[in-house]
Design a protein around this motif. Structure first.
Motif, PDB file in Angstrom:
ATOM      1  N   UNK A   1       0.850  -1.188   0.000  1.00 50.24           N
ATOM      2  CA  UNK A   1       0.000   0.000   0.000  1.00 50.24           C
ATOM      3  C   UNK A   1       0.890   1.244   0.000  1.00 50.24           C
ATOM      4  N   UNK A   2       0.370   2.310  -0.564  1.00 54.53           N
ATOM      5  CA  UNK A   2       1.194   3.501  -0.688  1.00 54.53           C
ATOM      6  C   UNK A   2       1.495   4.159   0.654  1.00 54.53           C
ATOM      7  N   UNK A   3       0.631   3.909   1.659  1.00 54.20           N
ATOM      8  CA  UNK A   3       0.949   4.552   2.932  1.00 54.20           C
ATOM      9  C   UNK A   3       2.226   3.975   3.542  1.00 54.20           C
TER      10      UNK A   3
ATOM     11  N   UNK B   1      -1.647  -2.450  12.673  1.00 54.33           N
ATOM     12  CA  UNK B   1      -3.047  -2.054  12.889  1.00 54.33           C
ATOM     13  C   UNK B   1      -3.991  -2.535  11.783  1.00 54.33           C
ATOM     14  N   UNK B   2      -3.434  -2.770  10.601  1.00 47.08           N
ATOM     15  CA  UNK B   2      -4.278  -3.240   9.510  1.00 47.08           C
ATOM     16  C   UNK B   2      -4.454  -4.756   9.515  1.00 47.08           C
TER      17      UNK B   2
ATOM     18  N   UNK C   1      -7.664  -6.806  12.994  1.00 47.55           N
ATOM     19  CA  UNK C   1      -9.022  -7.335  12.993  1.00 47.55           C
ATOM     20  C   UNK C   1      -9.052  -8.849  12.775  1.00 47.55           C
TER      21      UNK C   1
ATOM     22  N   UNK D   1       8.599   1.261  13.281  1.00 49.10           N
ATOM     23  CA  UNK D   1       7.398   2.076  13.071  1.00 49.10           C
ATOM     24  C   UNK D   1       6.517   1.463  11.985  1.00 49.10           C
TER      25      UNK D   1
ATOM     26  N   UNK E   1     -14.339  -4.930  14.484  1.00 47.08           N
ATOM     27  CA  UNK E   1     -13.120  -4.448  13.854  1.00 47.08           C
ATOM     28  C   UNK E   1     -13.263  -4.291  12.343  1.00 47.08           C
ATOM     29  N   UNK E   2     -14.446  -4.635  11.817  1.00 46.97           N
ATOM     30  CA  UNK E   2     -14.616  -4.570  10.368  1.00 46.97           C
ATOM     31  C   UNK E   2     -14.281  -3.167   9.877  1.00 46.97           C
ATOM     32  N   UNK E   3     -13.575  -3.094   8.746  1.00 47.76           N
ATOM     33  CA  UNK E   3     -13.170  -1.799   8.202  1.00 47.76           C
ATOM     34  C   UNK E   3     -14.397  -0.974   7.858  1.00 47.76           C
ATOM     35  N   UNK E   4     -14.215   0.343   7.943  1.00 42.93           N
ATOM     36  CA  UNK E   4     -15.352   1.220   7.691  1.00 42.93           C
ATOM     37  C   UNK E   4     -15.213   1.986   6.391  1.00 42.93           C
TER      38      UNK E   4
ATOM     39  N   UNK F   1       3.260   0.242  13.569  1.00 42.46           N
ATOM     40  CA  UNK F   1       2.296   1.349  13.520  1.00 42.46           C
ATOM     41  C   UNK F   1       1.567   1.427  12.190  1.00 42.46           C
ATOM     42  N   UNK F   2       2.211   0.999  11.131  1.00 43.40           N
ATOM     43  CA  UNK F   2       1.544   1.104   9.828  1.00 43.40           C
ATOM     44  C   UNK F   2       0.894  -0.230   9.439  1.00 43.40           C
ATOM     45  N   UNK F   3       1.635  -1.338   9.563  1.00 38.47           N
ATOM     46  CA  UNK F   3       1.118  -2.615   9.065  1.00 38.47           C
ATOM     47  C   UNK F   3       0.275  -3.330  10.122  1.00 38.47           C
TER      48      UNK F   3
END
Lengths: 310, 329
Positions: free
Chosen positions: A201-203, A224-225, A228, A216, A305-308, A220-222
């Motif tokens: 992902x670009x982030x 949390x995704x 869920x 980090x 935890x489903x993405x919104x 912090x980036x990967x």
């Protein structure tokens, strides 16, 4: 050289630090509220959560809520052996006259302890390995971690647990160790897949090119995704671990008598089927309730935890 | 006054996508960027225009450091960006930032705006009041401070892209690479975003490497335009000269293809060249001039020799045999 612009010019008149703190509190409340809404939208999730809560409370306060706490240990009363369910013994008594209800509640302790402890051991290890392997996909780190994982997955899980439990002294803690050893690869696999998709992902690129540390990016980036599916799997796995733990007890490699365990009780009671059915059926039903409770809770956690908005 | 900020010389980026056969294996490469040279000056906007597959995003990702070039050099204020094998120094990471095309993917859905803007500040502006900086950053890009605790999914596409711009701005950079920053947005939001970018450029003296496939946008935004085709630059010119006097047949084709509403507008187009065919696969680039398969003026020479860049004056360079060898035509 371009003119350097000072980005820190002090607070604008539009907002004060107090207001910011207020905003933060409001957003935290809002997020909690939304999580609870998503969890409680399905009434079965709430039922699952209440079941699990009730089971945990029963297990913790077992000596106070059971009618015959002494029956949990080495206790014999042949005068009341194999009594069917009655007002005195609501689930009946076993082959040596112990109250089955009492022993089920005490048996919950080792089952829940097993479920929780195994996950406490397994999840951090499995998740960390999966994150690292997924982020360094295609490198030797990935190969090392994932091939090791494959080796563990190639051994039939119950056989592995049986082997470990029989080599070591059979007791609750070694049973946990055995189950943990067969369980971590599943988390590594799960997180590996998620992490290797997220890292593209670009982030993640944005964090990398701006100079963020690997720690980090991983945590912090990967991470949390991937949280869920991890939580969902955890709440479903508690039930599975309890079943495996019961299996180990059933074949005599888990909790040792006279300590009560649901698996051992089913194993012992099976010899008295079908005439003294209550000896095996009530502990078996207890396993069903535990497993069902955690499964329903797991569904709720997944919804929460489903993405919104995607 | 016109100091160079970014200089590419014979920059190449090849990707190995597979291998042929099982004996005598040869690498199949995609020549995404095939030897491009360009210069960017302080404070300008260089528009890098091309169709999908022309390699313009590869130029962006190479400049920002996501890819290492296969060969060639890329210099930022005279400093080589890819020193032998080493990590890019923090000073360069601070000076060059990027805004990606899709704000949906460039903002972490699990982190709120405050956390997103915090990272570059933490790394590149340590020791200052971070909350204050974030409020100020939001202010600079015209977002209310209340957005600090919002998550990306609560924002509209345009607002997300503005957050991405604020993130790029957070390190106080000199050069921002804009990789099709508006192509994922609604038209009404596009205009707003472009205006914001132009204002920020003036305010912070930024240089933009603006990558896009939208040629008409370049007329208003870019100071100079470079056209890319199959990994090579075919024409570079000042924006005005570029639109009035396009020299390369591909540029003429692109300009003819800009959709217009009225007959008057149509008449303003310099030269009509009908668009034919599609961009060939970058795995299998035509011999000689790569554009000859679609060029209405293709000659024998074109399939044999790849033309070289020639300067026709006033900073207008073009890579075409029609210009460099008019006698052969």
């Amino acid at each position: 050289m371009a003119e350097q612009v000072n980005l820190s010019r002090g607070f604008a008149a539009t907002i004060t630090p107090q207001q910011i703190a207020q905003l933060e509190r409001a957003s935290r409340r809002e997020n909690l509220g939304r999580s609870w809404y998503k969890f409680s939208r399905n009434i079965l999730s709430v039922v699952g959560a209440l079941t699990v809560l009730a089971l945990v409370l029963l297990a913790v306060f077992a000596p106070y809520v059971t009618p015959y706490p002494k029956h949990a240990g080495a206790f014999v009363n042949f005068a009341h052996a194999k009594e069917p369910p009655s007002s005195q013994y609501i689930f009946g008594t076993d082959q040596i006259g112990r109250d089955i209800f009492t022993r089920i509640i005490f048996g919950l302790r080792s089952s829940l302890l097993m479920g929780v402890m195994v996950l406490v051991l397994v999840v951090p290890v499995g998740v960390l390995l999966g994150l690292v392997a997924g982020y360094f996909q295609g490198t030797w780190i990935d190969a090392l971690i994932m091939r090791t994982t494959d080796i563990f997955l190639a051994v039939p899980p119950l056989i592995l647990a049986l082997a470990v439990a029989s080599v070591l002294e059979p007791n609750l803690w070694n049973g946990m160790l055995a189950v943990s050893l067969m369980w971590w690869p599943w988390y590594t696999r799960l997180v590996y897949g998620l992490a290797s998709a997220t890292r593209n992902e670009f982030f993640v690129s944005a964090a990398e090119v701006t100079g963020a540390s690997t720690a980090h990016i991983l945590f912090r980036e990967i991470l949390p995704n991937t949280i869920s599916p991890i939580f969902t799997k955890m709440s479903l796995d508690v039930a599975w671990v309890i079943i495996i733990g019961s299996m180990l007890s059933f074949v005599g490699l888990g909790v040792q008598p006279p300590e009560p365990s649901l698996g051992t009780m089913v194993a012992d009671g099976a010899r008295y089927l079908p005439d003294q059915w209550w000896i095996a059926v009530f502990p078996a039903l207890a396993i069903v309730v535990v497993v069902l409770g955690f499964n329903l809770l797991g569904d709720g956690v997944r919804d929460m935890f489903a993405a919104e908005g995607v | 006054m016109t100091t160079e900020i970014l200089t590419a010389t014979a920059l190449k980026k090849y990707f190995v996508v597979g291998r042929t056969g099982w004996r005598d294996r040869q690498a199949v490469t995609v020549k995404a960027v095939d030897g491009i040279s360009f210069t960017m000056y302080e404070g300008e906007t260089l528009g890098l225009v091309g169709e999908s597959g022309s390699g313009k995003s590869t130029v962006a990702y190479t400049t920002i450091g996501m890819y290492r070039p296969t060969s060639g050099s890329l210099k930022f204020r005279g400093q080589e960006l890819f020193q032998n094998g080493g990590q890019r120094p923090m000073s360069l990471r601070k000076a060059i930032q990027i805004v990606f095309q899709d704000p949906g993917s460039s903002l972490n859905p699990r982190r709120n705006i405050k956390q997103i803007l915090e990272l570059p500040l933490q790394i590149h502006q340590p020791g200052k009041n971070r909350l204050e900086q974030i409020v100020h950053l939001l202010e600079v890009v015209d977002l209310p401070p209340e957005y600090m605790y919002k998550y990306p999914h609560m924002l509209s596409g345009g607002e997300k892209q503005i957050v991405a711009i604020a993130r790029a701005l957070a390190t106080n950079p000199s050069l921002i690479i804009l990789d099709e920053p508006t192509s994922a947005l609604d038209v009404s939001v596009q205009a707003k975003t472009i205006n914001l970018l132009l204002r920020l450029q003036k305010e912070f003296n930024l240089s933009y490497l603006f990558i896009t496939h939208d040629l008409s946008l370049m007329r208003n935004v870019a100071s100079r335009v470079a056209i890319m085709y199959l990994g090579k630059i075919c024409e570079v010119a000042e924006t005005a000269g570029f639109f009035q006097n396009p020299l390369h047949p591909y540029t003429q084709m692109l300009l003819s293809s800009i959709p217009v509403v009225s007959v008057e507008e149509e008449a303003l187009k310099p030269k009509k060249v009908l668009s034919t065919g599609e961009i060939p696969s970058p795995v299998n680039i035509p011999s000689g001039c790569s554009f000859r398969t679609r060029c209405p003026f293709a000659m024998d020479l074109c399939s044999k020799i790849d033309p070289v860049m020639v300067d026709t004056g006033k900073g207008h360079s073009v890579r075409c045999h029609l210009v460099s060898q008019p006698a052969a035509a």
